[in-house]
Design an enzyme around this catalytic site. Structure first.
Site, PDB file in Angstrom:
ATOM      1  N   SER A   1      27.485   3.898  86.409  1.00  7.51           N
ATOM      2  CA  SER A   1      27.760   3.099  85.224  1.00  7.51           C
ATOM      3  C   SER A   1      29.224   3.283  84.805  1.00  7.51           C
ATOM      4  O   SER A   1      30.124   3.113  85.632  1.00  7.51           O
ATOM      5  CB  SER A   1      26.768   3.466  84.121  1.00  7.51           C
ATOM      6  OG  SER A   1      26.726   2.486  83.124  1.00  7.51           O
TER       7      SER A   1
ATOM      8  N   ASP B   1      19.818  -4.868  88.985  1.00  8.90           N
ATOM      9  CA  ASP B   1      20.664  -4.413  87.878  1.00  8.90           C
ATOM     10  C   ASP B   1      21.213  -5.631  87.138  1.00  8.90           C
ATOM     11  O   ASP B   1      22.103  -6.318  87.636  1.00  8.90           O
ATOM     12  CB  ASP B   1      21.813  -3.550  88.414  1.00  8.90           C
ATOM     13  CG  ASP B   1      22.588  -2.850  87.303  1.00  8.90           C
ATOM     14  OD1 ASP B   1      22.365  -3.180  86.121  1.00  8.90           O
ATOM     15  OD2 ASP B   1      23.405  -1.968  87.619  1.00  8.90           O
TER      16      ASP B   1
ATOM     17  N   HIS C   1      19.604  -0.326  87.159  1.00  5.89           N
ATOM     18  CA  HIS C   1      20.896   0.263  86.810  1.00  5.89           C
ATOM     19  C   HIS C   1      20.896   1.752  87.127  1.00  5.89           C
ATOM     20  O   HIS C   1      20.525   2.590  86.305  1.00  5.89           O
ATOM     21  CB  HIS C   1      21.183   0.029  85.333  1.00  5.89           C
ATOM     22  CG  HIS C   1      22.569   0.399  84.919  1.00  5.89           C
ATOM     23  ND1 HIS C   1      23.692  -0.140  85.515  1.00  5.89           N
ATOM     24  CD2 HIS C   1      23.034   1.269  83.982  1.00  5.89           C
ATOM     25  CE1 HIS C   1      24.774   0.375  84.953  1.00  5.89           C
ATOM     26  NE2 HIS C   1      24.396   1.238  84.020  1.00  5.89           N
TER      27      HIS C   1
END
Length: 541
Positions: free
Chosen positions: A178, A287, A317
């Protein structure tokens, strides 16, 4: 984005037993982002073996090391889109819960590494202010790599200068998930010497594509109303940088969604030719927070620049433990930081895990087994290889109240192929062109989705994309639409790879508001689509 606060634990039990040097330093940057007249410093925690050998380092930098501050989201519900009247954004707010999860991977157990974690600028124990994706954040981390190579200064808690050259080889790898995975891309794009390999996971390559899409303000999946300023308020040191955070709100451009200078300096693909670090991209096909476009654009930008590898897993994710992904990460670092010949760069370098868990290994993206194919929208809800009569079809937006999957036929247009005679692979980035008019407004959302429709008529969305017809000519500046005038709008959908079963149909849905992703104006916007030779979709199938 912030739902992965502690992205990677870079130690194994076997390695941890040898990590008998633990130290904290504050690396001096070249920046003064909080304008206090003092150079910002980055908090760095080091765990390394007590060894006479020079060590390679694996560095992870996070803005979430001490958690974050919950802040209310932007409003996404309006009577009409802000760009319809150009009067600016209404300053109302909507709260949303920010959830966290942890994904774990392991550093190489066979070789000895210095495991280094740092707090991103303006967050945690680092000084300065977070700038949410621009070069300042990258240059701050670059200072850590420079220090590991003897080119920058660092100080201990007693303000005594500390050097790394006695134990650091200068070879650095970076990874993370991320935001933690985005920073390696940003730092690599500075061209810093010594950063030999990166493994960005679920990472942003162009911040515009995280909060915007082809002229529209869009939500990251699961975070309705988030924007760059909300993320800044979440990660910033408590009670710090208030004017700097307010500036993000003023200039990020929620009132129009254009690719403005604010976003242009946050497009790190523009500097991809400076990257020297071998790059192993890992991203989830499911995602919708950091959308897969970020991985594909980076892959394409690095063609011929550095060694590259890509694994697209079926999850959301985060990373994956399937198909030996953690071992491949270890091999990537071993090869590029220590020169181990382990075969990680041999053979096809693209692996795609399909939604059923099977793996496709290929040399290219899109798959070399696909062909670019153009399908035209035709009367009778048909999707054909030849254009038909240029009929005009109309629909009325009700997306403020209804999710895309549940829109009635009067609120969207649908076009279906003939049943597929064999299992078909859809790969790559679809490009759609629409000749359309907005009949009763000066602005509108436009959403297009690719669906798989089975013999019983049940449909599953494979991918989707969004655009603002005001930006039909220029992504940097939109213009008010003339009601009833037809414009040519061309834009990409989010890239995906999937298998569609024999007997199913490929469907294309054309709609306006997408409840989960776009701003939501009051229902009633009427749009018309002109069929024929100027409305079609290009697919790799």
């Amino acid at each position: 984005m912030k739902n992965l606060l502690l992205a990677l634990v870079l130690t194994t039990p076997a390695l941890a037993q040898t990590l008998d040097v633990n130290e904290v330093v504050y690396v001096e940057t070249t920046l003064d982002t909080d304008s206090d007249g003092v150079k910002d410093r980055i908090y760095v925690s080091i765990n390394r073996p007590n060894s006479n050998e020079k060590l390679a380092s694996i560095l992870e930098v996070s803005p979430y090391s001490l958690g974050g501050t919950e802040v209310p989201m932007h409003n996404v519900d309006f009577e009409e889109l802000p760009q319809d009247t150009m009067l600016g954004m209404v300053k109302s707010w909507k709260s949303a819960e920010m959830k966290s999860q942890v994904s774990v991977a392991s550093a190489p157990a066979e070789l000895r590494y210095a495991n280094i974690s740092a707090h991103s600028i303006g967050t945690g124990y680092s000084t300065g202010c977070p700038t949410v994706g621009d070069e300042s954040e990258a240059l701050a981390v670059k200072s850590v790599i420079d220090w590991l190579n003897g080119r920058a200064r660092a100080f201990d808690r007693n303000n005594k200068e500390v050097s790394a050259t006695s134990w650091s080889s200068g070879n650095v790898g970076m990874t993370g998930i991320s935001y933690n995975g985005t920073l390696p891309i940003m730092v690599a794009a500075t061209g810093v010497e010594g950063l030999k390999a990166i493994v960005p996971i679920a990472a942003i390559s162009n911040w515009y594509d995280y909060y915007r899409a082809n002229g529209l303000v869009v939500n990251p999946g699961g975070y309705i109303g988030e924007d760059a300023d909300i993320l800044g308020y979440y990660i910033v040191r408590k009670n710090a940088c208030r004017s700097e955070m307010a500036a993000l709100t003023r200039i990020q451009g929620r009132e129009h969604g254009d690719f403005s200078p604010f976003w242009q300096v946050r497009n790190h693909l523009a500097n991809a030719d400076k990257i020297k670090a071998a790059t192993f991209i890992i991203h989830g096909q499911s995602d919708w927070n950091v959308k897969q476009k970020h991985a594909i654009q980076l892959w394409e930008a690095l063609d011929g620049v550095v060694p590259r590898r890509m694994f697209l897993h079926r999850g959301g994710h985060g990373s994956s433990n399937s198909h030996r992904v953690p071992g491949k990460i270890r091999d990537w670092f071993d090869h590029f930081l220590y020169g181990v010949e382990n075969g990680i760069t041999d053979g096809p370098q693209v692996e795609v895990e399909l939604f059923n868990g099977s793996l496709m290994v290929q040399n290219q993206w899109p798959s070399e087994n696909t062909t670019r194919t153009r399908l035209y929208f035709n009367a009778g809800e048909s999707l054909l290889s030849a254009p038909g009569v240029a009929n005009v079809e109309e629909f009325e937006d009700t997306g403020k109240n209804t999710r895309l999957e549940s829109l009635r036929s009067t609120a969207r247009l649908s076009y279906l192929s003939a049943p597929l005679t064999k299992e078909t692979v859809l790969s790559g980035t679809a490009m759609v062109q629409l000749k359309l008019a907005v009949m009763n407004r000066a602005a509108a959302n436009v959403t297009v989705a690719i669906v798989s429709v089975d013999a019983s008529g049940r449909s599953t969305i494979i991918t989707r994309g969004w655009a603002d017809p005001q930006n039909y000519a220029d992504i940097t500046t939109g213009e008010k639409l003339v009601p009833g005038k037809f414009y040519i709008l061309r834009f990409p959908l989010e890239p995906k790879q999937a298998k569609i079963a024999a007997g199913n149909r490929i469907g294309i849905m054309v709609a306006s508001t997408d409840y989960e992703y776009t701003l939501r104006p009051a229902a009633g916007t009427r749009l018309q689509l002109s069929l024929g030779s100027e409305s079609f979709i290009d697919l790799d199938i």
